[in-house]
Each structure stands twice: as C-alpha cells, then as structure tokens.
Design an enzyme around this catalytic site. Sequence first.
Site, PDB file in Angstrom:
ATOM      1  N   ARG A 179      55.167  33.340  16.802  1.00 25.92           N
ATOM      2  CA  ARG A 179      55.688  33.626  15.448  1.00 25.92           C
ATOM      3  C   ARG A 179      57.061  32.989  15.249  1.00 25.92           C
ATOM      4  O   ARG A 179      57.970  33.587  14.694  1.00 25.92           O
ATOM      5  CB  ARG A 179      55.794  35.141  15.196  1.00 25.92           C
ATOM      6  CG  ARG A 179      54.513  35.888  15.222  1.00 25.92           C
ATOM      7  CD  ARG A 179      53.526  35.452  14.117  1.00 25.92           C
ATOM      8  NE  ARG A 179      52.336  36.248  14.207  1.00 25.92           N
ATOM      9  CZ  ARG A 179      51.319  35.934  15.009  1.00 25.92           C
ATOM     10  NH1 ARG A 179      51.346  34.841  15.749  1.00 25.92           N
ATOM     11  NH2 ARG A 179      50.255  36.713  15.056  1.00 25.92           N
ATOM     12  N   SER A 266      52.101  42.354   9.384  1.00 21.71           N
ATOM     13  CA  SER A 266      52.903  42.924  10.483  1.00 21.71           C
ATOM     14  C   SER A 266      54.385  42.813  10.150  1.00 21.71           C
ATOM     15  O   SER A 266      54.873  41.718   9.888  1.00 21.71           O
ATOM     16  CB  SER A 266      52.647  42.155  11.774  1.00 21.71           C
ATOM     17  OG  SER A 266      51.282  42.193  12.068  1.00 21.71           O
ATOM     18  N   GLU A 369      59.292  40.464  11.843  1.00 27.14           N
ATOM     19  CA  GLU A 369      58.551  39.222  11.618  1.00 27.14           C
ATOM     20  C   GLU A 369      58.778  38.778  10.160  1.00 27.14           C
ATOM     21  O   GLU A 369      58.798  37.594   9.844  1.00 27.14           O
ATOM     22  CB  GLU A 369      57.062  39.504  11.876  1.00 27.14           C
ATOM     23  CG  GLU A 369      56.192  38.291  11.797  1.00 27.14           C
ATOM     24  CD  GLU A 369      54.731  38.581  12.158  1.00 27.14           C
ATOM     25  OE1 GLU A 369      54.453  39.165  13.224  1.00 27.14           O
ATOM     26  OE2 GLU A 369      53.871  38.213  11.350  1.00 27.14           O
TER      27      GLU A 369
HETATM   28  C1  LIG Z   1      47.977  41.504   4.503  1.00 21.83           C
HETATM   29  C2  LIG Z   1      48.747  40.454   5.284  1.00 21.83           C
HETATM   30  C3  LIG Z   1      48.236  40.002   6.489  1.00 21.83           C
HETATM   31  C4  LIG Z   1      48.929  39.035   7.228  1.00 21.83           C
HETATM   32  N1  LIG Z   1      48.389  38.622   8.410  1.00 21.83           N
HETATM   33  C5  LIG Z   1      49.027  37.696   9.144  1.00 21.83           C
HETATM   34  C6  LIG Z   1      48.459  37.240  10.385  1.00 21.83           C
HETATM   35  O1  LIG Z   1      47.367  37.646  10.792  1.00 21.83           O
HETATM   36  N2  LIG Z   1      49.156  36.330  11.093  1.00 21.83           N
HETATM   37  C7  LIG Z   1      50.357  35.814  10.662  1.00 21.83           C
HETATM   38  O2  LIG Z   1      50.927  34.977  11.376  1.00 21.83           O
HETATM   39  N3  LIG Z   1      50.896  36.224   9.497  1.00 21.83           N
HETATM   40  C8  LIG Z   1      50.273  37.137   8.723  1.00 21.83           C
HETATM   41  N4  LIG Z   1      50.825  37.563   7.545  1.00 21.83           N
HETATM   42  C9  LIG Z   1      52.122  37.000   7.108  1.00 21.83           C
HETATM   43  C10 LIG Z   1      51.996  35.826   6.085  1.00 21.83           C
HETATM   44  O3  LIG Z   1      50.705  35.757   5.571  1.00 21.83           O
HETATM   45  C11 LIG Z   1      52.352  34.469   6.707  1.00 21.83           C
HETATM   46  O4  LIG Z   1      53.633  34.502   7.266  1.00 21.83           O
HETATM   47  C12 LIG Z   1      52.289  33.323   5.694  1.00 21.83           C
HETATM   48  O5  LIG Z   1      52.399  32.091   6.360  1.00 21.83           O
HETATM   49  C13 LIG Z   1      53.376  33.405   4.618  1.00 21.83           C
HETATM   50  O6  LIG Z   1      53.103  32.420   3.642  1.00 21.83           O
HETATM   51  P1  LIG Z   1      53.767  32.480   2.215  1.00 21.83           P
HETATM   52  O7  LIG Z   1      53.406  31.238   1.492  1.00 21.83           O
HETATM   53  O8  LIG Z   1      53.399  33.758   1.532  1.00 21.83           O
HETATM   54  O9  LIG Z   1      55.311  32.481   2.584  1.00 21.83           O
HETATM   55  P2  LIG Z   1      56.481  33.235   1.816  1.00 21.83           P
HETATM   56  O10 LIG Z   1      56.392  34.691   2.106  1.00 21.83           O
HETATM   57  O11 LIG Z   1      56.512  32.817   0.396  1.00 21.83           O
HETATM   58  O12 LIG Z   1      57.734  32.626   2.568  1.00 21.83           O
HETATM   59  C14 LIG Z   1      58.004  32.975   3.902  1.00 21.83           C
HETATM   60  C15 LIG Z   1      59.292  32.251   4.346  1.00 21.83           C
HETATM   61  O13 LIG Z   1      59.076  30.852   4.355  1.00 21.83           O
HETATM   62  C16 LIG Z   1      59.948  30.166   3.434  1.00 21.83           C
HETATM   63  N5  LIG Z   1      59.127  29.135   2.793  1.00 21.83           N
HETATM   64  C17 LIG Z   1      57.931  29.277   2.172  1.00 21.83           C
HETATM   65  N6  LIG Z   1      57.432  28.086   1.815  1.00 21.83           N
HETATM   66  C18 LIG Z   1      58.339  27.154   2.207  1.00 21.83           C
HETATM   67  C19 LIG Z   1      58.398  25.717   2.131  1.00 21.83           C
HETATM   68  N7  LIG Z   1      57.431  25.003   1.579  1.00 21.83           N
HETATM   69  N8  LIG Z   1      59.483  25.106   2.659  1.00 21.83           N
HETATM   70  C20 LIG Z   1      60.478  25.822   3.254  1.00 21.83           C
HETATM   71  N9  LIG Z   1      60.481  27.161   3.349  1.00 21.83           N
HETATM   72  C21 LIG Z   1      59.425  27.817   2.835  1.00 21.83           C
HETATM   73  C22 LIG Z   1      60.435  31.252   2.478  1.00 21.83           C
HETATM   74  O14 LIG Z   1      61.714  30.939   1.955  1.00 21.83           O
HETATM   75  C23 LIG Z   1      60.467  32.475   3.377  1.00 21.83           C
HETATM   76  O15 LIG Z   1      61.642  32.514   4.147  1.00 21.83           O
HETATM   77  C24 LIG Z   1      50.158  38.520   6.756  1.00 21.83           C
HETATM   78  C25 LIG Z   1      50.664  38.975   5.528  1.00 21.83           C
HETATM   79  C26 LIG Z   1      49.958  39.918   4.787  1.00 21.83           C
HETATM   80  C27 LIG Z   1      50.501  40.377   3.462  1.00 21.83           C
END
Ligand SMILES: Cc1cc2nc3c(=O)[nH]c(=O)nc-3n(C[C@H](O)[C@H](O)[C@H](O)COP(=O)(O)OP(=O)(O)OC[C@H]3O[C@@H](n4cnc5c(N)ncnc54)[C@H](O)[C@@H]3O)c2cc1C
Length: 374
Positions: A179, A266, A369
């Site tokens: 992570r 998580s 996380e």
């Molecule tokens: C129900 C649920 C289940 C999940 N299960 C998992 C799992 O099984 N495994 C896992 O690893 N994660 C899991 N996650 C966490 C999440 O899905 C991941 O971390 C995912 O990659 C986040 O993507 P996002 O586009 O929503 O990022 P965001 O939440 O929009 O951003 C996350 C971070 O990245 C930065 N960011 C986003 N896009 C960019 C970009 N293009 N350039 C630079 N910075 C950027 C943001 O500023 C922020 O700091 C889960 C979340 C939920 C709600």
Amino acid sequence: MISRSFELILTFRNAMHLDQKVSLKALHTFGMEVEARYFVEAKTHSEVLTLLNYRHMIHMPILFLGCGSNVLFTRNFGGIVIRINSKGIVIRDEDENHVHVTAEAGENWDEFVQHCVDREWSGLENLSLIPGTVGASPIQNIGAYGVEVKDTIESVQVIEIDSGKQKRFTNAECQFGYRDSIFKRALKGKVIILNVTFRLNKTGVTGLQGDRVMGNSLLKLDYGDLRPELGRMGVIEPTISDVRAAVCSIRRRKLPDPAEIGNAGSFFKNPVISKKLLDSLQTGFPEMPVYLQSPGDDAVSETFAKIPAAWLIEQCGWKGYRSGDAGVHPNQPLVLVNYGNATGPQILGLANHIISSVEQKFGIRLETEVNVIG
Ligand SMILES: Cc1cc2nc3c(=O)[nH]c(=O)nc-3n(C[C@H](O)[C@H](O)[C@H](O)COP(=O)(O)OP(=O)(O)OC[C@H]3O[C@@H](n4cnc5c(N)ncnc54)[C@H](O)[C@@H]3O)c2cc1C
C-alpha cells in the site's frame, strides 16, 4: 479595483469551466458534506497543463481527485479541487504472450479491469471491483486477493507540478511497497499521474498444479475465499472471467457499498512487525493470526510478519462500535463508516482512539491507509 488574482480567477473560470463553492459530498465515498472553494475537471493532458499554469499565478492549494474513494476530508477545501477525468485505453505493443496497454488516469478502475478481462488479458482480475481511477492505482499500490497492481505496472507517466515537465517512472522507480509507492511519500502532492502502462498476459491454458497456469500467467486462486467461491459457482477450471466474477461476488457480500454507507474501504494498513515484537506478542496472544513475509516482500529488511489490523481492532472491542453517525463496521473492523451525518473530525477522532487502544494493548502503532485532507 479588481485584484490581479481575482482577474486571473475570472480568466481561468472562462477558460476551464471553473466552478465556485462546489459540494464534494457526491465526489468522495465517505460522503461528508464538504465544499471546495473552486472545482474543475481536467479531461486532457493539455487541460492539466493549463490548470498548472494558472495555479502558479493564483497561489492556491490544489488537490487532485479521482473517485474520492481513498480520502477523508476533515474540513472544506480552501483551494482548487481538480478532478482528473482523462479517458483512453491504447495498446502500446504486443507479442505472442503479452500486451502492453496504457490507460489514462481518469479511466474508472473496474471498467478498465473489465476491458482487460473481456480481451482475456490477465493480471488484474483479482483487483476487480476496487473503487477508484486508474491514475490512483499506483499511488497506494492497490491490492486484493493476493495480487498487487505493482505486479503488472510497467511505467507511470506524470507531470511535475512545479516544473510542468513530464516524466515516465519505470516500475522500479515507483518504489512500490505494501500500500505504498514513491507517489505516496517523496512525490506526494508533487506530481500528477497522467497515465499508467500495464504489461498483461495473454491467456491460454498450458498446465495445472495448484494455481492454474494460463499462458505465462499464474491465476492466483489461493487467497481468502476465492477457491471456495469458485467451488460454490460450480467452476472446476476457472478462466479469468470466472476469477473476476468470484472476486466481485465476495466483495459485494463482504464490503459495505459506499452508495449505502459512507466509507473509504480499509482505513488502516495491516501492520508489518519485526521478529522480536512477534515473538513477544505470541507469548501473550498465541491465537494471533500471523502472515510471515518472505524475503523481498515490501523491501524492508526490518519487517518480518504482517498482522491483520482487523483482528487487532476487534480484540480491542471496536467491532460494530458506533458513536453518533461515526462507526466501525460490524463485519469489517478495518472499515470506518459514516452512517449519515458524521463529520471528518469525528471519523478521525474515532481512528485516533482506535490507534491508541491498539498501541496500548499490543505495542503496535497502526498507520492509516486513507489520505486525510485537512
Ligand atoms: C468500498 C471500498 C473498497 C476498497 N477496497 C480496496 C482494496 O481492496 N484494495 C485497495 O488497495 N484499496 C481499496 N480501496 C481504496 C481505494 O479504492 C483505492 O485507494 C483507489 O485506488 C483510490 O482511487 P481514487 O481514484 O478514488 O483516488 P482518490 O481517493 O480520489 O485519491 C486518493 C489519493 O490519490 C491522489 N490522486 C488521485 N488521482 C491522482 C492523480 N491522477 N495524480 C496524482 N494524485 C492523484 C489524491 O490527491 C489522493 O491523495 C477501497 C475503497 C472503498 C471505498
């Protein structure tokens, strides 16, 4: 007299459809009512560059957002929230066994996984149904069901926020860990991820032994409930579509849907501890589940064993806890939830109480996380 910065904002608004005082409630999965001072969507690389140019002149904090599924807002954001919404999936190269495919940062992660599974490109099927965008996937090296996205990433293309220069990071330069990556540490807030190139396997069954060998790819079936789920589905020789279907079905059953209960998956990482600490804990807590790390895992020599944070949290009595609308999910203690009107500080306060009690009982300090934005 109109100030220079206000003038710039006006020009910027006209050029980029910049909206003011935008609610972020529907733009992050915790679903708190928070507001961005300015909000804009960037659909192309050149829009990202234009935004960076204006940002240099306006001197305001910026936040890049994908689907908001890994963030906790603790207050309104007093700067510009930029939602990366660039689209496109292109094959860069392919040979008999592999395909090298580049996906733009704004592509929805699970739709991209579906795209790959539909074409029988394997490697991502265990990461089905993880919310978010392709661009965020390398940031915390998303992982599930025994697979991490680092196993398939060839390179990540970024723009440096200060210089506006583009750079391509190889897999090794991304410094992936559990992570974790360089984008979550040294480069946090310093680069925008534009696209990610994956090296995936073309499938075709060639052998069987424990895990199934398909082409050059090993289907990872021995993690958690995956094999029993495939059994329940009546699948004997799974394809990557079967693996995706099984992962989706387990996740739908086990994880709270953010559309119904606000959460960011998580909230804490599983702690990785040293042998010395493990030995002392096993005397007091012989029933503690332990996953020994093989050499090279997470690339940190000090580490030795991973302990499920969910177990630690449950042992401290937090499972199902609720105070107002902030709570710990009754089935998944690793997931903190917003039952409706919880605020960011209330969720963060709960997280801090959990961290303290786990540290007091086990001497292990949990790390979050989720990205706390405040
Ligand atoms: C129900 C649920 C289940 C999940 N299960 C998992 C799992 O099984 N495994 C896992 O690893 N994660 C899991 N996650 C966490 C999440 O899905 C991941 O971390 C995912 O990659 C986040 O993507 P996002 O586009 O929503 O990022 P965001 O939440 O929009 O951003 C996350 C971070 O990245 C930065 N960011 C986003 N896009 C960019 C970009 N293009 N350039 C630079 N910075 C950027 C943001 O500023 C922020 O700091 C889960 C979340 C939920 C709600």
